[in-house]
Design an enzyme around this catalytic site. Structure first.
Site, mmCIF file in Angstrom:
data_model
loop_
_atom_site.group_PDB
_atom_site.id
_atom_site.type_symbol
_atom_site.label_atom_id
_atom_site.label_comp_id
_atom_site.label_asym_id
_atom_site.label_seq_id
_atom_site.Cartn_x
_atom_site.Cartn_y
_atom_site.Cartn_z
ATOM 1 N N ASP A 116 0.857 -1.190 0.000
ATOM 2 C CA ASP A 116 0.000 0.000 0.000
ATOM 3 C C ASP A 116 0.888 1.233 0.000
ATOM 4 O O ASP A 116 1.997 1.206 0.543
ATOM 5 C CB ASP A 116 -0.908 0.015 1.229
ATOM 6 C CG ASP A 116 -2.026 -1.018 1.161
ATOM 7 O OD1 ASP A 116 -2.388 -1.425 0.046
ATOM 8 O OD2 ASP A 116 -2.538 -1.388 2.224
ATOM 9 N N ASP A 132 -7.192 -1.412 -4.346
ATOM 10 C CA ASP A 132 -8.280 -1.024 -3.444
ATOM 11 C C ASP A 132 -9.155 0.044 -4.096
ATOM 12 O O ASP A 132 -10.387 0.006 -4.008
ATOM 13 C CB ASP A 132 -7.722 -0.479 -2.134
ATOM 14 C CG ASP A 132 -6.864 -1.477 -1.376
ATOM 15 O OD1 ASP A 132 -7.122 -2.690 -1.505
ATOM 16 O OD2 ASP A 132 -5.953 -1.046 -0.655
#
EC number: 3.4.23.36
Length: 155
Positions: A116, A132
Site C-alpha cells: 500500500d 483497493d
C-alpha cells in the site's frame, strides 16, 4: 471477449497499472514506512505492507483473503466469458473489481501481503493502493447501474 470488451480492457489495464505502481514503490523506497510528500500533511506516497483486506481491514487475514481474491477473480471472468452481454456500467464495474481483486490476490499468493502507498493524511485515512481504489470504483459503477433505468437489465 468480444461480448464484454470493456470488462476485459478495464480489468487487464487496472491489473497492469496496479502491479507497476506496487513494483515502483518497492524499488523506490528503501524501507517500510518511508514516505514522500506530494502535498505535505495532505497526500503522501508511503511504503507500507498490508496482510489484511482493503484499507487494512482483517489484518493478518492474507491466508483466506488470497482464496477469496482468486474466487472473485475467477467468478467475474466466468461471468464475462460465459454470461450474457453486460451493459457498459456493469462491464466497467465488474472490470474494476476484477482489476482490484486480481491485483491484490496476486500479491497475497506471491508474498503473503499487499503493498500500500496512497496516504491521505488530511483525513487520517488508512494507506491503500490502486487495487483497493479499483474495487471501490467498481462498486460505485455497479451502484450507479442499479439505479439507472436506462442501464437496467431487460429480461
Amino acid at each position: 471477449m468480444k461480448r464484454n470488451p470493456f470488462f476485459w480492457l478495464v480489468g487487464i489495464t487496472g491489473l497492469v497499472l496496479d502491479q507497476i505502481t506496487k513494483y515502483w514503490v518497492v524499488k523506490s523506497f528503501a524501507n517500510l514506512g518511508d514516505t514522500f510528500p506530494l502535498w505535505p500533511e495532505v497526500f503522501h506516497f508511503t511504503y507500507v505492507i498490508n496482510t489484511g483486506a482493503a484499507f487494512s481491514f482483517f489484518s493478518g487475514g492474507a491466508g483466506w483473503l488470497r482464496w477469496l481474491s482468486l474466487g472473485v477473480s475467477l467468478g467475474l471472468m466466468g461471468l464475462a466469458w460465459w454470461g450474457g452481454k453486460m451493459n457498459l456500467l456493469e462491464q466497467l464495474g465488474y472490470g474494476f473489481i476484477l482489476a482490484g481483486a486480481s491485483g491484490n490476490g496476486i500479491d497475497r499468493f506471491l508474498f503473503g501481503y499487499v503493498v500500500d502507498f496512497l496516504d491521505f493524511r488530511l483525513i487520517h485515512f488508512p494507506v491503500f493502493n490502486l487495487a483497493d481504489l479499483c474495487i471501490n470504483i467498481g462498486i460505485l459503477f455497479l451502484i450507479i447501474a442499479s439505479f439507472s433505468p436506462q442501464y437496467s437489465r431487460k429480461s
